[in-house]
Scaffold this active site. Structure first.
Site, PDB file in Angstrom:
ATOM      1  N   ARG A 187       1.562  14.929 -12.161  1.00 42.23           N
ATOM      2  CA  ARG A 187       0.666  13.887 -11.633  1.00 42.23           C
ATOM      3  C   ARG A 187      -0.094  14.293 -10.378  1.00 42.23           C
ATOM      4  NH1 ARG A 187       5.770  11.671 -11.381  1.00 42.23           N
ATOM      5  NH2 ARG A 187       6.777  11.728  -9.328  1.00 42.23           N
ATOM      6  N   LEU A 194       0.852  -1.196   0.000  1.00 44.35           N
ATOM      7  CA  LEU A 194       0.000   0.000   0.000  1.00 44.35           C
ATOM      8  C   LEU A 194       0.881   1.238   0.000  1.00 44.35           C
ATOM      9  CD1 LEU A 194      -2.910   0.784   2.462  1.00 44.35           C
ATOM     10  CD2 LEU A 194      -0.822   2.122   2.611  1.00 44.35           C
ATOM     11  N   GLN A 207      -3.232   3.612  -3.201  1.00 45.06           N
ATOM     12  CA  GLN A 207      -2.297   3.042  -4.156  1.00 45.06           C
ATOM     13  C   GLN A 207      -1.970   1.625  -3.699  1.00 45.06           C
ATOM     14  OE1 GLN A 207      -0.373   4.727  -7.111  1.00 45.06           O
ATOM     15  NE2 GLN A 207      -2.545   5.081  -6.898  1.00 45.06           N
ATOM     16  N   SER A 255      -1.839   8.160  -8.284  1.00 44.55           N
ATOM     17  CA  SER A 255      -2.648   8.843  -7.274  1.00 44.55           C
ATOM     18  C   SER A 255      -3.631   9.853  -7.842  1.00 44.55           C
ATOM     19  CB  SER A 255      -1.736   9.552  -6.274  1.00 44.55           C
ATOM     20  OG  SER A 255      -1.239   8.579  -5.400  1.00 44.55           O
ATOM     21  N   ASP A 293       0.101   5.732  -1.224  1.00 47.28           N
ATOM     22  CA  ASP A 293      -0.738   6.923  -0.988  1.00 47.28           C
ATOM     23  C   ASP A 293      -2.239   6.655  -0.801  1.00 47.28           C
ATOM     24  OD1 ASP A 293       1.691   7.496  -2.165  1.00 47.28           O
ATOM     25  OD2 ASP A 293       0.879   8.772  -3.724  1.00 47.28           O
ATOM     26  N   GLU A 349       5.052  16.312  -5.392  1.00 49.57           N
ATOM     27  CA  GLU A 349       4.088  15.225  -5.509  1.00 49.57           C
ATOM     28  C   GLU A 349       2.857  15.519  -4.652  1.00 49.57           C
ATOM     29  OE1 GLU A 349       6.167  11.164  -6.703  1.00 49.57           O
ATOM     30  OE2 GLU A 349       6.532  11.606  -4.607  1.00 49.57           O
TER      31      GLU A 349
END
Ligand code: FRU
Length: 477
Positions: free
Chosen positions: A173, A44, A62, A107, A46, A227
């Site tokens: 992203r 696992l 994620q 994500s 985000d 990010e």
């Protein structure tokens, strides 16, 4: 539903079912958390698509279902709950099954509509060759639509790299979307060709067609890539939360491979605004990619209890799973800073209570799942089965002497320590300092199941045993 998606969803469900009763704290796995969301199998990272939709909280994440080391393509795993205490594991929501997201459903976030749930994410595509910065990859903005929050109806490519501003590399992203004054806004993280991180703001009137309207950046570059950006207002203060990569490691709050924190924002994020000084959100070892949402009452945050590219090891990978999410935390802006406190719902997990004042040394046995409240005057030293907290000249130092698996020491600026609240689960620690003013999040893996709490100083401790939350699996698709 397309056949590839059906197959991938079934495979992920089979992998999860093959894990023997792994959803709960079972004796065979002493490090499986009891009140944190962790996958039965797989890796696992985000939290994604956090929202409250038709009375239910949805937490997507994620997920690499077939690979506890997290080296393979990402899906969106899915949990839901009515009360943040009773959870259901749902079938994986998004699979990498389209040409525009073949190498990972990366994500993103959720927008609750009258007619269903809109999920925005980055479709990751990697070519055989390239430097993966200027060549060899695609970062596609994709919209997935679900009429009921569980079943997927369709997904659609909205933007590709050529639709983003020209000064960028291929790294764009993590769309975070919200509605304001009848319009929709989206912020995405980006890396410029000059290696500066920035946040792109897009606007839409129909959820489908998006126009780039502004870019948020610092005067001097602050890291090469931002990010998981998130923009919101809390108690009258606007913030841009993000995880900058490439910020020099330089003391408290900047000791991990990548940073995670917020810029206070003044002005209008849609046209002209100024970013204030970056403030780290967490001072521990394992906290990254947090996302926030409102449930109508308050703004909640959930983070990934992990860190990309960290050199420490998590021994649970050998048990077939790795990482978990933080508990949901309530946010407030107070005295010019963001405070995080565990969601009040968690207090319902409290069981047996022990309370004692201490002056000098005090030792007690506590449950592996505990909610520990300590108030103190003057210096304090606390040791919970090898994880030690100590006041040291204006800082609070966390040293993991046993079971850190490479995690050793972090410090947080704390002028005067007044109180601590420690949520300790089987292998996790969330340490809230001075009513959530400063937080340290960390994992540790004590060998012994018994937990001993030793305190030295003057104060009072209240120790609650915590019950595990309830986690059930929904039937396989
Ligand atoms: C942050 C991150 C995101 C990306 C996702 C991929 O941890 O790198 O930027 O979308 O993880 O799993």
């Amino acid at each position: 539903m397309n056949v590839l998606r059906q197959d991938l969803q079934r495979l992920a469900a089979l992998a999860e079912q093959a894990a023997p009763a792994a959803d709960q704290a079972v004796p065979a796995d002493p490090w499986r958390p009891g009140f944190h969301l962790a996958p039965a199998v797989g890796f696992l990272n985000d939290p994604n698509g956090l929202c409250r939709f038709r009375g239910e909280y949805h937490v997507f994440y994620q997920y690499a279902p077939f690979d506890p080391e997290g080296r393979s393509v990402r899906f969106w795993g899915h949990y839901k709950s009515r009360d943040l205490l009773n959870w259901e594991t749902c079938p994986v929501m998004l699979c990498p099954d389209a040409p525009f997201d073949l190498h990972g459903v990366y994500s993103g976030s959720a927008l609750c509509g009258e007619d269903g749930l809109y999920l925005y994410y980055t479709g990751n595509v990697k070519e055989e060759e390239g430097d993966y910065i200027l060549t060899g990859r695609e970062s596609n903005t994709v919209l997935a639509y679900s009429p009921d929050g569980v079943h997927l109806a369709w997904k659609r490519l909205l933007m590709r790299n050529e639709d983003y501003p020209p000064e960028l590399t291929l790294h764009v992203r993590d769309p975070k979307v919200w509605e304001e004054d009848g319009r929709y806004y989206m912020v995405q993280g980006a890396r410029t060709r000059e290696d500066a991180g920035e946040a792109l703001l897009f606007e839409s009137t129909d959820k489908l067609r998006w126009t780039h309207i502004h870019t948020l950046r610092t005067e001097e570059p602050f890291g090469y890539m931002w990010e998981c950006p998130d923009i919101f207002e809390i108690d009258g203060q606007q913030l841009l939360l993000t995880c900058p990569q490439g910020v020099r490691r330089r003391g408290p709050g900047f000791e991990n491979p990548y940073a995670c924190g917020y810029f206070p924002v003044s002005g209008d994020v849609r046209s002209r605004c100024v970013l204030g000084e970056f403030v780290p959100l967490d001072y521990g070892f394992d906290f990254y990619a947090p996302q926030t949402f409102t449930d109508g009452q308050r703004r909640l945050l959930v983070g990934w209890m992990g860190m990309p590219d960290a050199d420490y090891k998590n021994p649970t990978a050998a048990q077939g799973w790795q990482h978990c999410l933080t508990v949901p935390r309530e946010l407030r802006w107070e005295d010019g800073r963001l405070r995080m406190r565990p969601a009040r719902e968690l207090e319902a997990l409290r069981g047996r209570i022990r309370e004692t004042a201490f002056s000098g040394r005090c030792e007690m046995e506590v449950s592996p799942m505990s909610d520990l409240l300590v108030s103190c005057e003057g210096d304090l030293s606390l040791n919970l089965s090898g994880a030690e907290l100590r006041t040291e000249e204006g800082t609070l130092a966390l040293t993991i002497r046993e079971g850190g698996c490479g995690r050793t020491r972090r410090t947080a600026p704390v002028d005067t320590l007044r109180n601590l609240r420690i949520l300790a689960d089987a292998s996790t620690l969330e340490i809230f300092v001075n009513d959530g003013e400063t937080v340290l999040t960390a994992k540790w893996y004590p060998e012994d199941r018994r937990r001993t709490l030793a305190l030295e100083g003057r104060g009072r401790v209240t120790a609650y045993d915590l019950q595990p939350m309830n986690l059930v699996r929904s039937p396989a698709p």
